[in-house]
Write an enzyme that holds these catalytic residues in place. Structure first.
Site, PDB file in Angstrom:
ATOM      1  N   GLU A 267     -72.936  40.946 -10.568  1.00 27.43           N
ATOM      2  CA  GLU A 267     -72.501  41.840 -11.649  1.00 27.43           C
ATOM      3  C   GLU A 267     -73.131  41.459 -12.992  1.00 27.43           C
ATOM      4  O   GLU A 267     -72.458  41.359 -14.007  1.00 27.43           O
ATOM      5  CB  GLU A 267     -70.969  41.848 -11.751  1.00 27.43           C
ATOM      6  CG  GLU A 267     -70.303  42.393 -10.492  1.00 27.43           C
ATOM      7  CD  GLU A 267     -68.805  42.590 -10.611  1.00 27.43           C
ATOM      8  OE1 GLU A 267     -68.156  41.821 -11.337  1.00 27.43           O
ATOM      9  OE2 GLU A 267     -68.285  43.515  -9.964  1.00 27.43           O
ATOM     10  N   ASP A 340     -63.710  44.067  -2.481  1.00 19.13           N
ATOM     11  CA  ASP A 340     -63.176  43.547  -3.738  1.00 19.13           C
ATOM     12  C   ASP A 340     -61.658  43.704  -3.875  1.00 19.13           C
ATOM     13  O   ASP A 340     -61.213  44.624  -4.567  1.00 19.13           O
ATOM     14  CB  ASP A 340     -63.869  44.245  -4.914  1.00 19.13           C
ATOM     15  CG  ASP A 340     -63.598  43.546  -6.227  1.00 19.13           C
ATOM     16  OD1 ASP A 340     -63.018  42.463  -6.200  1.00 19.13           O
ATOM     17  OD2 ASP A 340     -63.978  44.107  -7.270  1.00 19.13           O
ATOM     18  N   GLU A 368     -54.965  43.606 -10.090  1.00 14.86           N
ATOM     19  CA  GLU A 368     -56.000  44.501 -10.604  1.00 14.86           C
ATOM     20  C   GLU A 368     -56.001  45.844  -9.887  1.00 14.86           C
ATOM     21  O   GLU A 368     -56.067  46.893 -10.519  1.00 14.86           O
ATOM     22  CB  GLU A 368     -57.382  43.834 -10.456  1.00 14.86           C
ATOM     23  CG  GLU A 368     -58.531  44.755 -10.823  1.00 14.86           C
ATOM     24  CD  GLU A 368     -59.909  44.093 -10.685  1.00 14.86           C
ATOM     25  OE1 GLU A 368     -59.981  42.901 -10.351  1.00 14.86           O
ATOM     26  OE2 GLU A 368     -60.908  44.803 -10.932  1.00 14.86           O
TER      27      GLU A 368
HETATM   28  O1  GCW Z   1     -63.236  43.069  -9.085  1.00 14.40           O
HETATM   29  C1  GCW Z   1     -64.173  42.702  -9.995  1.00 14.40           C
HETATM   30  C2  GCW Z   1     -63.472  42.825 -11.296  1.00 14.40           C
HETATM   31  C3  GCW Z   1     -64.203  42.099 -12.394  1.00 14.40           C
HETATM   32  C4  GCW Z   1     -64.364  40.657 -11.939  1.00 14.40           C
HETATM   33  C5  GCW Z   1     -65.152  40.636 -10.654  1.00 14.40           C
HETATM   34  C6  GCW Z   1     -65.310  39.226 -10.096  1.00 14.40           C
HETATM   35  C7  GCW Z   1     -64.354  38.686 -13.269  1.00 14.40           C
HETATM   36  O2  GCW Z   1     -63.315  44.182 -11.603  1.00 14.40           O
HETATM   37  O3  GCW Z   1     -63.447  42.199 -13.561  1.00 14.40           O
HETATM   38  O4  GCW Z   1     -64.977  39.883 -12.924  1.00 14.40           O
HETATM   39  O5  GCW Z   1     -64.490  41.379  -9.686  1.00 14.40           O
HETATM   40  O6  GCW Z   1     -64.507  38.864  -9.261  1.00 14.40           O
HETATM   41  O7  GCW Z   1     -66.212  38.535 -10.488  1.00 14.40           O
END
Ligand code: GCW
Length: 686
Positions: A267, A340, A368
């Protein structure tokens, strides 16, 4: 201020707030007037805490004696302990403290105290805080960070800070959590500056007597960003030297520092691949720097590229070829699912597949994707489902629990991490019931075979025990068990399945509106946004059907699972229905096992999820006589919001998918109450 004075101030606060019932006391509200005599031949900060805790919360016979013995026993592993009549024995001072908390828990939950040896499943049981240095928290829903503040007074440590950190450390120790990563995995390089490390040292000093080690998330490009080097290439001698020096500096300040957590080439975060190197090159360079001090590297496997095909396959594809190349103080930290932290995912196929590399699960305690701090979702059942999943690696029966706790593969270190849901909110977690997720994580990290029913039972008794609520003084405990404990437990146990039903049943995943990951948005696909950040990439609904084809004929993600799972997942009729649309794109009239069409089943599930939440409201309203007014009202209000949210999920998803299914919303269920047009424009976080 020494630890004893701090403890006294802190007890004063606890006692003062005893009747406030604002939730700040968590599951630790067992103060008692019964007396106990402690015999402990040794003294240390940790043993002193154990003694104080026993004195303060003793619910055994008044006037009893308890001996605390630090003595090695081959049956006691690491920080484990042995409880027997009148004695707690452990190899270490920390083991004694854990034994003390266990004894108090047994007393307060009314369990019979038998001779028992209790050993932790994982050696490192860690919280990961996604806290930024400015005090904000990524995916945090309970206020600002307890560790960091905005730039101006970033480095001032106040007495209030110390009190909060101590309360935090105590709560963690009471459930066996022994470490915390203090900053976000999207790390700022500044955390490694000498100034920031000063604050880390101050935190470490408060956490230490409770057996909690501190760890830091670090940015891979720190050498160039704060070290003034031209590169952060892990094979460059100057870069290696920079990390060696930095690590030395950290251990000079914090001798029991735990190690680094790294999000690299993920990311947008930099990593070794930016320099043509592999994850192993990057992780090993840091591991070598930490090794002389006993530190570890937790290297995250959460990686995916926009052009990399099926996102669910990428972590496995990148890491399997590197198996055997990592140092033994590197642990690959893997999210429970391959995508995720969705409400439901099959387990990540990486578990058990790397036979020569240590692996650890990463769970997400902060909600989340599960209603944040507005919805009541007890995550323990999800984690239990995950830990119990059979990987079939090496042989049948090798569950995720066994593949990560050292039972199957010899790992130098074993660990588990949970992304924390803690902030400065008075009740720590935003929702009173979110505290149960913090509690459950700790209990499962200690014993990865523990049943969620048992965890919920303990937590409810400790958190809402009638002893602590004035309203119930004259009522008897059996009445409380029947009218409070039983229904509330039922609500908790069902809550995750309810969330799956009203959000994404039958293997649907990642259909949230926008970046906030809160409300429904199967339609969400702004022009130019990378496809794997939009829901249509995941649900693939069209007039032919719905679901992601991950079969051999599709993305072939099934091939990453060991047989018989690979073949089971590959066929719709053997694929568990809970994962159906994760692995298959099926026609709307596909026949489910119960005879309904896929479309009707979706209608039924969405509605069922909503009905479950309505039931939770009824359950909660009926427990009012058994609980203090503040917590009752706050949870009641959250449940109302929860219900409105579930309605939006059901109405939004069904009406959106109906455009493709072209079938009526099953007449057996209640009609939608929101218009799709309105939902598509709605700001769900309002
Ligand atoms: O699920 C995603 C989240 C991000 C997070 C990322 C991760 C910290 O939306 O906010 O970043 O995973 O786990 O690195």
């Amino acid at each position: 201020m020494d630890i004893k004075t701090l403890f006294t101030i802190f007890i004063f606060f606890v006692v003062q707030n005893l009747h406030a019932e604002d939730g700040h006391g968590l599951w630790l509200r067992g103060q008692s007037t019964n007396s106990v005599k402690i015999i402990c031949p040794k003294s240390s900060a940790t043993l002193d805490i154990a003694g104080q805790e026993l004195k303060q919360s003793w619910h055994g016979k008044s006037g009893a004696t308890i001996i605390l013995t630090v003595k090695s026993d081959p049956l006691i592993k690491g920080e484990g302990f042995k409880l027997s009549s009148g004695e707690i024995q452990a190899n270490t001072d920390l083991g004694i403290l854990y034994g003390a908390y266990e004894l108090l828990r047994l007393q307060q939950t009314g369990e019979v105290i038998q001779e028992e040896i209790s050993n932790p499943s994982y050696e490192r049981r860690l919280l990961n805080h996604w806290d930024n240095l400015d005090g904000s928290i990524e995916r945090g829903y309970a206020g600002l960070s307890i560790f960091w503040r905005n730039e101006k007074d970033l480095l001032t440590v106040t007495e209030n800070d110390k009190i909060l950190w101590q309360e935090y450390a105590r709560a963690n120790a009471s459930i066996g959590i022994n470490g915390a990563v203090l900053d976000n995995v999207n790390a700022s390089p500044l955390v490694l500056t000498t100034k920031c490390l000063g604050r880390v040292k101050a935190i470490a000093e408060v956490l230490r007597p409770y057996g909690m080690k501190t760890y830091l998330s670090v940015k891979f490009s720190s050498p160039s960003l704060i070290g003034g080097l031209k590169t952060s290439d892990p094979l460059d001698p100057e870069v290696i030297q920079w990390w060696n020096d930095k690590v030395k500096e950290i251990y000079t300040m914090i001798p029991d520092f735990g190690g680094f957590l790294v999000k690299a080439n993920s990311e947008g975060q930099p990593g070794p691949q930016n320099f043509g190197r592999t994850h192993a090159d990057g992780a090993n360079m840091m591991a070598d720097a930490l090794n002389p001090f006993g530190g570890i590297v937790m290297w995250r496997a959460f990686v995916y590229e926009t052009s990399g095909g099926d996102r669910a396959k990428q972590a496995y594809s990148e890491f399997i070829p590197l198996d055997g190349q990592f140092r033994d103080n590197v642990i690959i930290q893997i999210k429970n699912g391959p995508v995720d932290f969705q409400p439901r995912e099959p387990f990540s196929p990486l578990f058990g597949a790397m036979t020569k590399t240590s692996a650890m699960p990463e769970l997400q305690i902060t909600q989340e994707y599960l209603g944040q701090s507005n919805q009541l979702v007890f995550l323990s059942t999800m984690w239990e489902e995950f830990l119990k999943s059979d990987t079939y690696q090496e042989r049948p029966g090798n569950t995720i629990a066994r593949c990560t706790d050292g039972s199957v593969f010899p790992q130098k270190y074993t660990a588990i991490a949970g992304v924390a849901n803690i902030g400065r909110d008075t009740n720590w977690c935003g929702h009173h019931f979110a505290q149960a997720n913090w509690y459950a994580f700790g209990r499962l990290a200690w014993n990865n075979r523990m049943a969620s029913e048992k965890i919920a039972d303990e937590w409810i008794r400790l958190t809402f025990s009638p002893r602590q609520t004035d309203q119930i003084k004259n009522s008897n405990i059996r009445k409380w068990q029947k009218h409070f404990l039983a229904p509330v437990k039922q609500m908790m146990i069902q809550s995750r399945e309810a969330a799956v039903n009203y959000m994404m049943p039958l293997g649907l995943h990642h259909i949230f509106a926008g970046e906030h990951h809160y409300g429904p948005g199967p339609w969400y696909a702004p022009k130019g946004l990378r496809p794997d950040w939009t829901p249509p990439y995941y649900h693939k609904a069209d007039t032919n059907g719905i679901g992601f084809d991950r079969t051999r004929a599709g993305s072939n993600a099934v091939s990453q699972y060991h047989e018989p799972l690979c073949s089971q997942f590959n066929e719709p009729n053997t694929c568990p229905e809970i994962y159906l649309l994760w692995f298959h794109h099926l026609p709307w009239n596909y026949k489910m096992k119960n005879g309904r069409t896929l479309w009707d089943e979706m209608c039924y599930r969405y509605d069922n999820g909503l009905q479950q939440v309505r039931l939770f409201q009824k359950i909660w309203d009926q427990v009012q006589p058994f609980i203090d007014a503040q917590r009752f009202t706050e949870v009641q209000s959250k449940l109302r919001r929860h219900c409105r949210d579930a309605q939006k999920w059901k109405d939004g998803c069904l009406q959106y998918f109906q455009q493709f299914s072209r079938r009526p919303i099953s007449f057996e269920i209640e009609r939608p109450v929101y218009d799709l047009d309105d939902l598509e424009k709605m700001d769900f976080q309002q």
